[in-house]
Design an enzyme around this catalytic site. Structure first.
Site, PDB file in Angstrom:
ATOM      1  N   GLU A   1      27.051  42.574  40.166  1.00 25.44           N
ATOM      2  CA  GLU A   1      26.944  43.920  40.725  1.00 25.44           C
ATOM      3  C   GLU A   1      27.581  44.903  39.752  1.00 25.44           C
ATOM      4  OE1 GLU A   1      29.161  44.267  44.343  1.00 25.44           O
ATOM      5  OE2 GLU A   1      30.904  43.232  43.536  1.00 25.44           O
TER       6      GLU A   1
ATOM      7  N   PHE B   1      49.623  34.549  54.022  1.00 25.04           N
ATOM      8  CA  PHE B   1      49.357  35.845  53.393  1.00 25.04           C
ATOM      9  C   PHE B   1      49.072  36.938  54.421  1.00 25.04           C
ATOM     10  CE2 PHE B   1      48.483  32.661  50.207  1.00 25.04           C
ATOM     11  CZ  PHE B   1      49.083  33.181  49.077  1.00 25.04           C
TER      12      PHE B   1
END
Length: 683
Positions: free
Chosen positions: A288, A348
């Site tokens: 992309e 996390f």
């Protein structure tokens, strides 16, 4: 050149743009939500405008309010930073229609590259390598399976409007392919309002390597080499570096030339990034194009000496690129660690709250001064005493180093992490330190699956090893010794109770759950040498020289002639006599006692933590947005119990076993702290 610009962003990137604008003599306008009224970017800007309540959808995502603020303050142009509205074609068009300049590409280029299906077709037409796949929207599971069998497994299902890891699945067989299509479409529709999904071949052992491009409005474009971004966790980049330790000069040149071809084909004008996936055979394929400034742009600035924000401003003001491809040189090796407010030991999860202490390592490279040479740079949007709010992303700072080569960059980064002091919230620094210490990272032997492969069960305290644990013991003994030496000189001490100096000590390393490691420590006298002591730990000798103040958290000096930076604090809540030491990501508590005191300490009983098995506790600070169970309700293992939201992330809590709800302790809409009880179960 513009006289005044508005920055339609917050945090680190807003501060980064302000730094370059200030150097160029351009005035800046900051926009902010009510939660960011005292934020660092607001303090740094020449003017500031409040644009709404804390949620980004009511402030930073309101393009009309941002344009209104620009016109009201006399700003001539708007820099969108990254995230928020930076790749929103409608916003870029509106800015232009209102007679302002969008400091980025034209809205047509954003539109062309923002749609993954359209961008892949355009890349193919421009002669850019693309991954074999099906570029039309897939409408059914049966169609997906048929296409996958034609391409060959494994395949990747990707939402056309996806990003940030959302709307993405890898399938290795027909069953995974059919289920993955349904999941991708649902996720993409909920997140982006667009359920189109396409398919491409999944590249094994892939590297994520991106090319930085610059293009002006006069048809000139060039590439500023590559960035290695393969160290990722759940599709989010963790460490980036430039150049890549993997690709050859021939591959580097071919990737760069194709990136320029794409930029020209789409009429690109600004700084942009063309992302490629690179296989183990160095075959590379277009992923992309990011039509904005990247988070990791500083590593490119370090090795090229160019200020990318400055060039974005110059190009937006109509200037020509004054550089030729042949003039661009690579100097040394740069590396960036993203320092995030998240707890690596709790999966996390986001960590919000007040920065009680915030002391980044000393920087000799500044934002907006990319050609300053080798050293450390810190790009940040926070300050000591400031708040990390729950409404935005988790980034605290970007820590960037520039070294002579890769080994030098890694060494500089490890030392900089040692000296990065953050208290009041959790950070991912221990995880970054563990990554840098891993042998495969140090040799450059990694791909995008590196983290998932090496920490499949998640990251724990045991995941962080130290190359010399006895050094931490010696450092604790050194600090205790120097503290006692100072105390000896205090006047007015009670006769018979004066502070004494003991050369034979016991160091107790607390291992958790009442377990301890006891070691013999001896202090060898070093008369006439202030700030110096020789410490023997089980017979191993450490000569430490340190002239930092004893009240400082960050200590620097030498041990056996080698430089070190470490963090030492005394007075833990549960153990007031212990030292907390941090070095190379390892955090330990050590108590250093006289021998008789150590004998008595061994008799102290261990106080076990309270039993919380009958409670549902919040694993992170955040907003309780949903409770799915009430008093008296029976739930089965796997049932949804609650949803907590923080930092643009939803965390769903499920029942671990069949239980009955006895009591509701928190209500939807309430802000929770870590380990705050939400529900109580019947025993």
């Amino acid at each position: 050149m513009f006289k005044k610009i508005l920055i339609a962003n917050r945090g680190e990137i807003a501060c980064r743009v302000i730094a370059t604008a200030r150097r160029l003599g351009i005035q800046t306008v900051a926009v902010h939500s009510e939660a960011d009224a005292r934020a660092r970017h607001v303090e740094l800007a020449d003017e500031a405008v409040c644009i709404g309540p804390p949620p980004s959808r009511q402030s930073y995502l309101l393009g009309d309010k941002i344009i209104e603020a620009a016109k009201a303050t006399g700003a001539q142009a708007i820099h969108p930073g990254y995230g928020f509205l930076s790749e929103n074609e409608d916003f870029a068009r509106r800015v232009e229609e209102e007679g302002l300049v969008f400091i980025g590409p034209k809205h047509g280029a954003i539109a062309a590259m923002g749609d993954k299906i359209a961008s892949k077709k355009l890349a193919l037409q421009a002669g850019v390598n693309t991954i074999p796949g099906h570029n039309e929207p897939i409408l059914s599971a049966e169609e997906a399976v048929a296409i996958a069998n034609k391409i060959g497994y494994p395949v990747m299902l990707k939402a056309s409007a996806g990003g940030g890891g959302k709307g993405l699945r890898v399938a290795h067989n027909d069953k995974e392919c059919a289920e993955g299509l349904v999941s991708c479409r649902n996720e993409a529709k909920n997140s982006f309002g667009d359920d189109r999904v396409f398919m491409e071949k999944f590249i094994e052992q892939p590297r994520h390597i991106e090319i930085q491009v610059l293009a002006d409005a006069h048809g000139h474009a060039l590439y500023l080499w590559e960035r290695e971004c393969s160290i990722q966790r759940r599709h989010q980049k963790v460490i980036e570096e430039a150049p890549s330790p993997f690709i050859s000069e021939a591959t580097r040149k071919a990737m760069g030339e194709q990136a320029v071809q794409l930029a020209k084909a789409v009429g690109y004008q600004s700084a942009g990034t063309v992302e490629f996936v690179v296989g183990k055979d160095q075959g590379f394929y277009f992923l992309e194009m990011n039509t904005r400034l990247q988070v990791e742009h500083p590593v490119t600035e370090c090795i090229t000496g160019l200020d990318l924000v400055e060039w974005m401003l110059r190009i937006a003001a109509g200037e020509k690129l004054s550089l030729q491809q042949s003039e661009l040189k690579r100097d040394g090796w740069a590396m960036e660690c993203r320092i995030n407010a998240e707890d690596p030991y709790r999966g996390f999860l986001p960590s919000t709250g007040r920065l009680v202490r915030y002391q980044p390592p000393a920087a000799d490279l500044m934002q907006g001064e990319a050609s300053s040479g080798l050293g450390v740079r810190v790009d940040t949007g926070v300050f000591e005493g400031g708040e990390i709010p729950m409404h935005y992303d988790s980034m605290i700072a970007k820590l960037i180093v520039h070294g002579t080569d890769r080994a030098d960059a890694i060494a500089r980064m490890r030392e900089a992490l040692n000296g990065f002091v953050i208290r009041g919230i959790a950070s991912n620094i221990p995880f970054q330190a563990a990554l840098l210490a891993h042998p495969d990272f140090q040799t450059g032997n990694f791909d995008t699956g590196f983290i998932a492969r090496h920490w499949p069960q998640g990251f724990t305290a045991e995941s962080v090893t130290h190359e010399d644990p006895d050094f931490l013991v010696a450092l604790a003994a050194f600090v205790r010794r120097k503290t006692r030496e100072r105390a000896v000189g205090i006047s007015g001490q009670l006769p018979g109770h004066e502070v004494g100096l003991d050369n034979k000590l016991i160091a107790i390393t607390h291992l958790g759950e009442g377990n301890q490691l006891r070691q013999q420590v001896r202090v060898v006298e070093t008369p006439g040498r202030a700030g110096v002591a020789r410490i023997l730990v089980d017979g191993k000798s450490y000569e430490i020289e340190c002239h930092s103040r004893l009240i400082d958290v960050r200590l620097s000096g030498t041990v056996n002639g080698r430089d070190f930076v470490a963090q030492v604090e005394r007075g833990m809540a549960k153990n007031p006599l212990a030292f907390r030491l941090q070095h190379l990501g390892k955090s330990v508590e050590i108590t250093v006692l006289r021998q008789r005191h150590a004998e008595l300490q061994a008799l102290m009983p261990y106080k076990a933590p309270p039993d919380t098995s009958s409670l549902l506790l919040s694993p992170m600070p955040g907003l309780l947005v949903q409770l799915a169970a009430g008093v008296g309700q029976k739930v089965q293992a796997g049932d949804r119990l609650a949803v907590i939201e923080a930092m643009k992330m939803e965390n769903v809590l499920f029942a671990a076993q069949d239980v009955t709800i006895a009591e509701v302790l928190s209500k939807p809409g309430e802000s929770l702290s870590v380990d705050q009880p939400i529900l109580r179960f019947e025993r």
